[in-house]
Design a protein around this motif. Structure first.
Motif, PDB file in Angstrom:
ATOM      1  N   TYR A   1      82.841  59.978  53.041  1.00 35.40           N
ATOM      2  CA  TYR A   1      83.651  60.623  52.042  1.00 35.40           C
ATOM      3  C   TYR A   1      84.726  59.694  51.293  1.00 35.40           C
ATOM      4  O   TYR A   1      84.762  59.532  49.961  1.00 35.40           O
ATOM      5  CB  TYR A   1      84.224  62.047  52.342  1.00 35.40           C
ATOM      6  CG  TYR A   1      84.716  62.711  51.176  1.00 35.40           C
ATOM      7  CD1 TYR A   1      84.075  63.302  50.429  1.00 35.40           C
ATOM      8  CD2 TYR A   1      86.167  62.946  51.335  1.00 35.40           C
ATOM      9  CE1 TYR A   1      84.937  64.145  49.370  1.00 35.40           C
ATOM     10  CE2 TYR A   1      86.936  63.700  50.499  1.00 35.40           C
ATOM     11  CZ  TYR A   1      86.377  64.076  49.428  1.00 35.40           C
ATOM     12  OH  TYR A   1      87.158  65.060  48.497  1.00 35.40           O
TER      13      TYR A   1
ATOM     14  N   TYR B   1      81.916  65.474  47.296  1.00 36.09           N
ATOM     15  CA  TYR B   1      82.171  66.699  48.234  1.00 36.09           C
ATOM     16  C   TYR B   1      80.862  67.407  48.712  1.00 36.09           C
ATOM     17  O   TYR B   1      80.748  67.656  49.551  1.00 36.09           O
ATOM     18  CB  TYR B   1      82.888  67.674  47.263  1.00 36.09           C
ATOM     19  CG  TYR B   1      82.947  69.074  47.718  1.00 36.09           C
ATOM     20  CD1 TYR B   1      83.971  69.313  48.831  1.00 36.09           C
ATOM     21  CD2 TYR B   1      82.173  70.028  47.349  1.00 36.09           C
ATOM     22  CE1 TYR B   1      83.913  70.601  49.656  1.00 36.09           C
ATOM     23  CE2 TYR B   1      82.337  71.367  47.834  1.00 36.09           C
ATOM     24  CZ  TYR B   1      83.291  71.517  48.980  1.00 36.09           C
ATOM     25  OH  TYR B   1      83.041  72.634  49.762  1.00 36.09           O
ATOM     26  N   HIS B   2      79.811  67.354  47.764  1.00 38.20           N
ATOM     27  CA  HIS B   2      78.497  67.923  48.134  1.00 38.20           C
ATOM     28  C   HIS B   2      78.067  66.772  49.293  1.00 38.20           C
ATOM     29  O   HIS B   2      77.136  67.420  50.084  1.00 38.20           O
ATOM     30  CB  HIS B   2      77.513  68.056  47.034  1.00 38.20           C
ATOM     31  CG  HIS B   2      77.999  69.110  46.184  1.00 38.20           C
ATOM     32  ND1 HIS B   2      77.948  70.494  46.630  1.00 38.20           N
ATOM     33  CD2 HIS B   2      78.497  69.288  44.994  1.00 38.20           C
ATOM     34  CE1 HIS B   2      78.406  71.360  45.739  1.00 38.20           C
ATOM     35  NE2 HIS B   2      78.600  70.629  44.772  1.00 38.20           N
TER      36      HIS B   2
ATOM     37  N   ARG C   1      79.653  67.470  52.570  1.00 37.28           N
ATOM     38  CA  ARG C   1      79.036  68.827  53.112  1.00 37.28           C
ATOM     39  C   ARG C   1      77.730  68.714  53.789  1.00 37.28           C
ATOM     40  O   ARG C   1      77.396  69.126  54.780  1.00 37.28           O
ATOM     41  CB  ARG C   1      79.110  70.076  52.056  1.00 37.28           C
ATOM     42  CG  ARG C   1      80.496  70.427  51.656  1.00 37.28           C
ATOM     43  CD  ARG C   1      80.332  71.758  51.042  1.00 37.28           C
ATOM     44  NE  ARG C   1      79.562  72.666  51.472  1.00 37.28           N
ATOM     45  CZ  ARG C   1      79.508  74.081  51.182  1.00 37.28           C
ATOM     46  NH1 ARG C   1      80.056  74.625  50.222  1.00 37.28           N
ATOM     47  NH2 ARG C   1      78.637  74.979  51.812  1.00 37.28           N
TER      48      ARG C   1
ATOM     49  N   LEU D   1      78.133  66.654  56.927  1.00 37.81           N
ATOM     50  CA  LEU D   1      78.809  67.364  58.111  1.00 37.81           C
ATOM     51  C   LEU D   1      77.592  68.340  58.318  1.00 37.81           C
ATOM     52  O   LEU D   1      77.758  68.642  59.728  1.00 37.81           O
ATOM     53  CB  LEU D   1      80.015  68.228  57.654  1.00 37.81           C
ATOM     54  CG  LEU D   1      81.278  67.552  57.506  1.00 37.81           C
ATOM     55  CD1 LEU D   1      82.400  68.414  56.587  1.00 37.81           C
ATOM     56  CD2 LEU D   1      81.907  66.790  58.558  1.00 37.81           C
ATOM     57  N   GLY D   2      76.833  68.954  57.847  1.00 38.15           N
ATOM     58  CA  GLY D   2      75.797  69.965  58.103  1.00 38.15           C
ATOM     59  C   GLY D   2      74.947  69.284  59.127  1.00 38.15           C
ATOM     60  O   GLY D   2      74.376  69.906  59.952  1.00 38.15           O
TER      61      GLY D   2
ATOM     62  N   LEU E   1      72.348  76.224  57.768  1.00 38.39           N
ATOM     63  CA  LEU E   1      72.767  74.811  57.488  1.00 38.39           C
ATOM     64  C   LEU E   1      71.568  74.019  57.140  1.00 38.39           C
ATOM     65  O   LEU E   1      71.923  73.203  56.017  1.00 38.39           O
ATOM     66  CB  LEU E   1      73.449  74.394  58.973  1.00 38.39           C
ATOM     67  CG  LEU E   1      74.597  74.715  59.213  1.00 38.39           C
ATOM     68  CD1 LEU E   1      75.030  74.189  60.848  1.00 38.39           C
ATOM     69  CD2 LEU E   1      75.631  74.273  58.345  1.00 38.39           C
TER      70      LEU E   1
ATOM     71  N   GLU F   1      71.597  74.785  53.409  1.00 37.10           N
ATOM     72  CA  GLU F   1      72.718  74.225  52.693  1.00 37.10           C
ATOM     73  C   GLU F   1      72.713  72.705  52.332  1.00 37.10           C
ATOM     74  O   GLU F   1      72.872  72.458  51.360  1.00 37.10           O
ATOM     75  CB  GLU F   1      73.804  74.538  53.503  1.00 37.10           C
ATOM     76  CG  GLU F   1      75.170  74.087  53.050  1.00 37.10           C
ATOM     77  CD  GLU F   1      75.846  75.085  51.885  1.00 37.10           C
ATOM     78  OE1 GLU F   1      76.506  74.337  50.976  1.00 37.10           O
ATOM     79  OE2 GLU F   1      75.390  76.223  51.580  1.00 37.10           O
ATOM     80  N   VAL F   2      72.201  72.225  53.441  1.00 33.58           N
ATOM     81  CA  VAL F   2      71.906  70.803  53.494  1.00 33.58           C
ATOM     82  C   VAL F   2      70.910  70.249  52.402  1.00 33.58           C
ATOM     83  O   VAL F   2      70.960  69.278  51.597  1.00 33.58           O
ATOM     84  CB  VAL F   2      71.740  70.099  54.735  1.00 33.58           C
ATOM     85  CG1 VAL F   2      71.594  68.635  54.826  1.00 33.58           C
ATOM     86  CG2 VAL F   2      72.927  70.420  55.834  1.00 33.58           C
TER      87      VAL F   2
END
Length: 117
Positions: free
Chosen positions: A33, A47-48, A51, A54-55, A100, A103-104
């Motif tokens: 990041y 940012y995306h 995420r 991290l996911g 998750l 989301e990912v």
């Protein structure tokens, strides 16, 4: 070392591996990041990507933790109560993994990825 001690130790090693995977993944995602921001990647895009990274780290760590739970419960003392607790833990972690994954990747785990352009 008898069988029970070996299985407990194996479960702990796999559990620790899951925690290390999540921590290392969070560190790598944070560094990526920062690198994206230094390269003037738009904040929203960086940012995306953070995420998503991290996911992925959490998903992989959860897989190790589920393995540790299965080893610890089934191999040591497979009572009906312990198996019920294991089922609840695995169900919660599976639902979390599905959320998750959605989301990912933007799709459910059983859906095919979109065709490459």
């Amino acid at each position: 070392m008898d069988y029970e001690h070996f299985v407990v130790a194996a479960a702990r090693v796999v559990e620790l591996t899951g925690v290390v995977v999540m921590l290392a993944g969070a560190l790598v995602a944070s560094l990526a990041y920062g690198r994206r921001l230094m390269r003037r990647t738009p904040h929203q895009e960086a940012y995306h990507a953070l995420r998503a990274d991290l996911g992925r780290a959490i998903l992989l760590g959860l897989e190790f933790l589920v393995i540790a739970d299965i080893i610890g419960t089934v191999a040591i003392e497979p009572t009906l109560q312990n198996l019920g607790v294991l089922a609840v833990i695995v169900a919660i972690r599976t639902l979390l993994s599905f959320a998750l994954e959605l989301e990912v990747s933007g799709r459910w785990p059983w859906q095919r990825p979109p065709p490459a352009p």
